[in-house]
Design a protein around this motif. Structure first.
Motif: not given
Length: 669
Positions: A26-28, A33-37
């Motif tokens: 899930i973290e990966e 998703l974080l990099r995708q904003g």
């Protein structure tokens, strides 16, 4: 890494593996998703999963856990629906906090997870309160709270461990020692050789373990749980681990020596456990691949569900309504106000001192609510600083009338923990001044918890307050206005014995946090007729003390008696006196009626002028009642200084000395 699997079947070992792998995968995805904003912030627990998962699996599903922001494995091991977790992290309304909280700052009562606040340390005392509830119920359960190495420097850590030790509570305190508090290494945080050494200082047991070995964590916590239940004592576990990413993703890892990543990368809890299962033929490579593909598909499907969540449409009414828990309609207490007595009667009444009215409310509350617990410094055999609880131990026992160590923060937190398990509590803040050392728990935990994730805080904090007794700056200040600004707190301040009893009973019956201010100078100087029955006075409803025509004096507490005394001494002036009784919520209807009555308003309070509640009421009147005014709203308050000790200086400080001046100014306007 040595895995001791002698107490596990192959099926159990694979079950542990699945629970360990899930949060990593899930973290990966979350980092992508974080990099995708698509999410705004993330606190990674990569490298520390064995602690969260091992602790959670070692507990029963109905035992409360107090996780922090790197404990994803707690949430996944409690089988929380992943799509709803994704909605939480994306800030959707369908998450666990209706979009009001970030990442892991939420809880879920059905899953027995208590949401953290950013201050970290307060979680520990909540675990105390939950464990106290288990102890009182005679249930064989424990609570478990996490702390990072940095959090062990906080006063809340000390207070929570001390209370757990003194009260013999079945709490497991888990320290995740990952070497850094954000960028500060542990050698700049403490000087003891190991954090577990702190256990000895509290007279409790502790153990230091490899936090990256999932079987060691699971087996240790399972054994510690048995110890806590059998001996009814707390236990401290220090888990050595490492944070493989930054404090949060934006902070980076430049401050960490490269060799540490190499050292701890070789100790990866998932890779090592997976290799152990392969080497011992517990699992095959094909099975590993199948599990990973299963999880990948599951994560993708749950993420698709989360993506279908509708955008939030703010609803102001809903936001305001969710600040407080709605009180159940049924109540055992009749509403009896001063006017009710005159019109309909209230049974037997007795001339009662202010202090005895409070005592009566507490005693009847204890009789009505077997789940009500009283806590405070010296309140048991000694009867409290003002002797209000004297004799209660003989009637209700020490389990319900609890002396506390001098740790206001931990006791407020414990009160919240009791609420998680359905208990009510009344905490006596020995002096309202001392609330400052419990301030964080009051304004950030108690006040916000229902708005954040729907959990109520069924807590009353009694606040002996005010001057007139020559007790100086730290025992006589008026600090009620500190709390009227905080959404989620109810602030009550009676001026008569009748209201003191009825409002305190109402506060106990209210499922929301109530700060109950009791003016010390009124305790034994004011008496009045008080019904002997169990009754309430409605919170948030003001009372007209006297009808008048010239000036409306809006006040509370000691100010009510000052205004009444002035009226007696000046019969030529007709004062309309309104006793607010509750400062949060305010009775705006009564305030407007008082303004309309005379067109001239004097706001009178013992608190200092600047920042006092009078400023807020004045602003509201100016905004909503301007056409009704015949003169500027005036505030008569105490000097903007700390309250002094010398009696002459204290008299000079008090607003009471200025009443005549302001009355004349309004009469002559």
């Amino acid at each position: 890494m040595d895995f001791n699997c002698q107490n596990f079947t192959n099926e159990e070992l694979i079950y542990v593996y699945r629970n360990l792998l899930m949060p990593r995968m899930i973290e990966e995805k979350m980092l992508l998703l974080l990099r995708q904003g698509k999410i705004s912030k993330w606190f990674s627990g990569i490298g520390q999963e064995a602690i969260s998962v091992g602790c959670t699996l070692a507990l029963q599903p109905d035992e409360w856990i107090m996780p922090l922001h790197r404990n994803l494995g707690v949430f996944t091991s409690r089988q929380m629906p992943l799509h709803k977790l994704f909605m939480q992290w994306q800030g959707n309304k369908e998450g666990y906090s209706k979009g009001r909280e970030r990442s892991f700052h939420f809880g879920s009562k059905p899953h027995h997870i208590c949401g953290m606040i950013s201050h970290l340390g307060p979680q520990l005392a909540i675990a105390d309160g939950v464990a106290l509830a288990y102890k009182l119920k005679k249930e064989n359960k424990v609570s478990l709270a996490f702390s990072g190495d940095g959090g062990t420097s906080e006063g809340d850590f000390h207070e929570a461990l001390n209370v757990a030790a003194v009260w013999d509570l079945p709490v497991i305190f888990v320290i995740e020692n990952n070497g850094y508090g954000l960028s500060t290494p542990v050698n700049e945080q403490y000087r003891c050789e190991s954090l577990v050494d702190k256990a000895k200082g509290y007279g409790i047991e502790g153990v230091k373990i490899d936090g990256n070995n999932i079987l060691t964590v699971y087996d240790t916590i399972r054994g510690v749980r048995d110890y806590c239940i059998e001996n009814q004592k707390p236990y401290l576990v220090e888990c050595m681990t490492f944070r493989m990413r930054g404090h949060e993703e934006a902070s980076g890892t430049k401050y960490v020596p490269k060799e540490l990543f190499e050292e701890w990368g070789a100790k990866d809890p998932i890779r090592n456990y997976e290799q152990f299962l392969l080497d011992t033929n517990v699992i095959t490579g094909t099975q590993v691949a199948d599990i990973r593909n299963e999880f990948k598909n599951y994560i993708d499907e749950e993420l698709k569900m989360a993506a279908e969540a509708a955008p939030i449409k703010p609803d102001e009414a809903e936001e305001l309504n969710d600040v407080f828990m709605r009180r159940p309609e049924k109540t055992k207490a009749r509403i009896i106000d001063h006017d009710t007595i005159q019109v309909a009667g209230a049974g037997q009444q007795t001339e009662t001192r202010f202090v005895d009215a409070i005592k009566s409310a507490l005693q009847q509350g204890l009789e009505q609510h077997p789940e009500l617990i009283l806590m405070g410094q010296d309140i048991a055999e000694y009867g409290g600083a003002f002797k209000i609880t004297e004799g209660f131990v003989e009637i209700f026992g020490k389990e319900r009338i609890r002396n506390t160590p001098l740790c206001e923060s931990a006791i407020v937190g414990s009160a919240l923990g009791l609420s998680l398990e359905g208990y009510k509590s009344v905490m006596e803040m020995q002096f309202a001044d001392f609330a400052s050392v419990g301030f964080n728990q009051i304004v950030n935990n108690l006040a916000k918890i229902h708005y954040r994730w729907g959990q109520n805080a069924d807590v009353v904090i009694r606040m002996p307050t005010g001057g007139g007794v020559g007790a100086g700056p730290f025992h006589s200040q008026s600090n009620e206005a500190w709390f009227t600004h905080v959404a989620g707190l109810k602030v009550v301040y009676p001026s008569t014995p009748h209201d003191a009893k009825g409002l305190l009973i109402a506060a106990i019956n209210d499922p929301n946090p109530v700060l109950f201010f009791e003016h010390k100078a009124l305790y034994r100087s004011i008496s009045g007729m008080v019904p002997e029955e169990y009754y309430e006075v409605e919170i948030g409803k003001a009372r007209v003390v006297k009808q008048g025509e010239d000036i409306s004096v809006i006040t509370y507490g000691s100010g009510v008696h000052w205004a009444s005394e002035y009226q007696e001494q000046h019969p030529g002036v007709s004062l309309h006196i309104l006793d607010l009784r509750s400062l949060a919520p305010l009775d705006h209807t009564a305030i407007k009626a008082a303004v309309a009555r005379t067109g001239k308003v004097l706001l009178l309070h013992e608190d200092t002028l600047t920042g006092g509640i009078g400023g807020e009421i004045s602003a509201w009147i100016s905004e909503h009642c301007f056409e009704l005014l015949d003169a500027p709203v005036m505030r008569c308050a105490s000097l903007d200084t700390p309250i002094p000790f010398n009696l002459e200086l204290e008299k000079n400080f008090m607003a009471k000395n200025k009443i005549h001046e302001y009355i004349q100014r309004l009469l002559n306007y």
